[in-house]
Design an enzyme around this catalytic site. Structure first.
Site, mmCIF file in Angstrom:
data_model
loop_
_atom_site.group_PDB
_atom_site.id
_atom_site.type_symbol
_atom_site.label_atom_id
_atom_site.label_comp_id
_atom_site.label_asym_id
_atom_site.label_seq_id
_atom_site.Cartn_x
_atom_site.Cartn_y
_atom_site.Cartn_z
ATOM 1 N N SER A 119 41.648 27.973 37.547
ATOM 2 C CA SER A 119 41.150 26.587 38.061
ATOM 3 C C SER A 119 40.446 26.445 39.152
ATOM 4 O O SER A 119 40.218 27.367 40.014
ATOM 5 C CB SER A 119 42.465 25.987 38.051
ATOM 6 O OG SER A 119 43.200 26.320 39.410
ATOM 7 N N SER A 121 41.389 24.703 42.138
ATOM 8 C CA SER A 121 42.337 24.306 42.992
ATOM 9 C C SER A 121 41.930 24.994 44.515
ATOM 10 O O SER A 121 42.242 24.578 45.381
ATOM 11 C CB SER A 121 43.816 24.621 42.806
ATOM 12 O OG SER A 121 44.123 25.887 42.774
ATOM 13 N N SER A 272 44.493 19.943 43.803
ATOM 14 C CA SER A 272 45.508 21.023 43.626
ATOM 15 C C SER A 272 47.039 20.742 43.514
ATOM 16 O O SER A 272 47.468 19.936 44.461
ATOM 17 C CB SER A 272 45.238 21.918 45.009
ATOM 18 O OG SER A 272 46.187 22.909 45.204
#
Length: 326
Positions: A119, A121, A272
Site C-alpha cells: 500500500s 501508507s 495510513s
C-alpha cells in the site's frame, strides 16, 4: 606465440578439470571404504586400494591421459563393487536442492526476509511495488512461526522502519515507522507530533506534491495537492506527505505508550492506518527492521498483450534498486 599460450591454457584447464574429478572420486571411494568396511570383502578392498593408488600416482606424475584412464577404471570398479553405497545422480541432486532449501529457510527464519510493499501508507519513503529485505537480527532472535524471542539483541529506535505482525490480525504483516517509544506520551496536534509535550523538529519543504488515492466516484484519478514535510527524529531525518485539508487524524491523543510497546505511523500521514487507528505495537510482534530495496516496479502497469509486456519492462523503477530504507 598466441597459439602456444592458448595451448598451454587449454592443457591447464583440462588438467584442472580431471584433477578435480579425481579428488571427488577418491574422496567418495575412501569415505565408502571407511564407513562400509564391514560389508566389503578383503579382495574388493584390495582391488579398490590398487585403483586408488593408480589415480594418486597419475596425479603426482601430472600425466593427464593416465589420470583419465585411472579415473575411468576407479569409477567402473566402484560401480561394480560399491554400488550399494554410492549416491545416484538423482539422490545427489535431491540432497543439493534440499540443502539449498534448508539454508534458504534458515536465512528467512533467523537472518533476512523479503517483504513487498502492498500500500501507499509509507509514501514517499516506500512506494507500492517496492520489494525490500528485512533484517530479522536487528532486535532479537526468535523462534520461527511464533512470537517467542530466544535472545533480545536491541530495541527499536525512533525513526526505525519496522515490519511487524498486525496486532488485530497476526496473519498480516505491516510496515510503519517508529515514532513513540515505551513510557513516552505521544500526541498529534494539527499533524505535528509531540513527545512528552515537546514537538518533534520539522520543516515544510516547498516542493510540488500531488497525492493520488486511486479513482473517485466518477472513475477519474483522485489527484489533489499535498504538503511535503521534513521531520528530524534525533539522528534521523525523513520526508512525510500530509494533506491537512482532507485529514481525519491530524489531531490525536495524548496517549501513554505502555512498556515494551511502540507507536508506529506511516510517512503518508493522512493515508495510513497505523497506531492512531488500531493501537500500539507490542515488541513481541516486531519481525525486524527494513534494510534495502532490492526490486521495484509499478504493479498497476503491464499486462499479457505485446504492449502490456513492453509496459511491464518500462514500469521497472531502476532508480530505486538497492536504495537503503531510512
Amino acid at each position: 606465440m598466441l597459439m602456444s599460450i592458448l595451448g598451454s591454457w587449454r592443457a591447464h584447464r583440462q588438467w584442472s578439470h580431471a584433477n578435480t574429478e579425481a579428488k571427488q572420486l577418491v574422496g567418495e571411494a575412501k569415505r565408502i571404504l571407511k564407513k562400509k568396511r564391514y560389508r566389503i570383502p578383503e579382495s574388493v578392498a584390495a582391488t579398490m586400494t590398487t585403483a586408488l593408488g593408480e589415480v594418486e600416482a597419475a596425479r603426482k606424475g601430472k600425466d593427464l591421459e593416465r589420470l583419465r584412464q585411472a579415473i575411468t577404471d576407479l569409477d567402473g570398479k566402484m560401480d561394480e563393487h560399491l554400488a550399494f553405497a554410492r549416491k545416484s545422480a538423482t539422490r545427489q541432486y535431491a540432497e543439493s536442492i534440499g540443502l539449498a532449501l534448508g539454508v534458504a529457510l534458515l536465512l528467512r527464519a533467523f537472518v533476512v526476509e523479503a517483504f513487498q510493499i502492498p500500500s501507499g501508507s509509507m509514501i514517499p519513503t516506500l512506494e507500492v511495488g517496492d520489494h525490500i529485505f528485512v533484517s530479522k537480527f536487528a532486535y532479537a532472535i526468535g523462534i520461527p512461526f511464533s512470537n517467542t524471542k530466544i535472545a533480545e539483541l536491541g530495541k527499536p529506535k525512533r525513526g526505525d522502519i519496522i515490519v511487524f505482525k498486525y496486532p488485530p490480525d497476526q496473519n498480516i504483516d505491516y510496515i510503519k515507522r517508529v515514532m513513540g517509544l515505551p513510557g513516552e506520551t505521544l500526541e498529534v496536534r494539527h499533524n505535528e507530533v509531540f513527545i512528552d509535550d515537546r514537538p518533534l523538529a520539522r520543516e515544510q519543504l516547498r516542493e510540488p506534491c500531488v497525492a493520488n488515492d486511486g479513482k473517485d466516484f466518477d472513475g477519474d484519478d483522485d489527484r489533489h495537492p499535498c504538503e511535503v514535510w521534513l521531520e528530524h527524529l534525533e539522528s534521523k531525518s525523513h520526508v512525510t506527505h500530509q494533506e491537512p485539508l482532507r485529514s481525519t487524524t491530524s489531531d490525536f491523543g495524548p496517549v501513554k505508550i505502555p512498556p515494551r510497546h511502540y507507536f508506529a505511523m506511516g510517512d503518508n500521514r493522512d493515508n495510513s492506518k497505523d497506531s492512531r487507528v488500531w493501537g500500539f505495537v507490542p515488541y513481541e510482534l516486531i519481525k525486524g527492521r527494513a534494510l534495502v530495496i532490492w526490486w521495484s516496479r509499478d504493479p498497476a502497469r503491464g499486462g499479457l498483450s505485446p504492449s502490456g509486456v513492453a509496459d511491464w519492462f518500462t514500469s521497472i523503477r531502476w532508480r530505486r534498486f538497492f536504495q537503503l530504507v531510512e
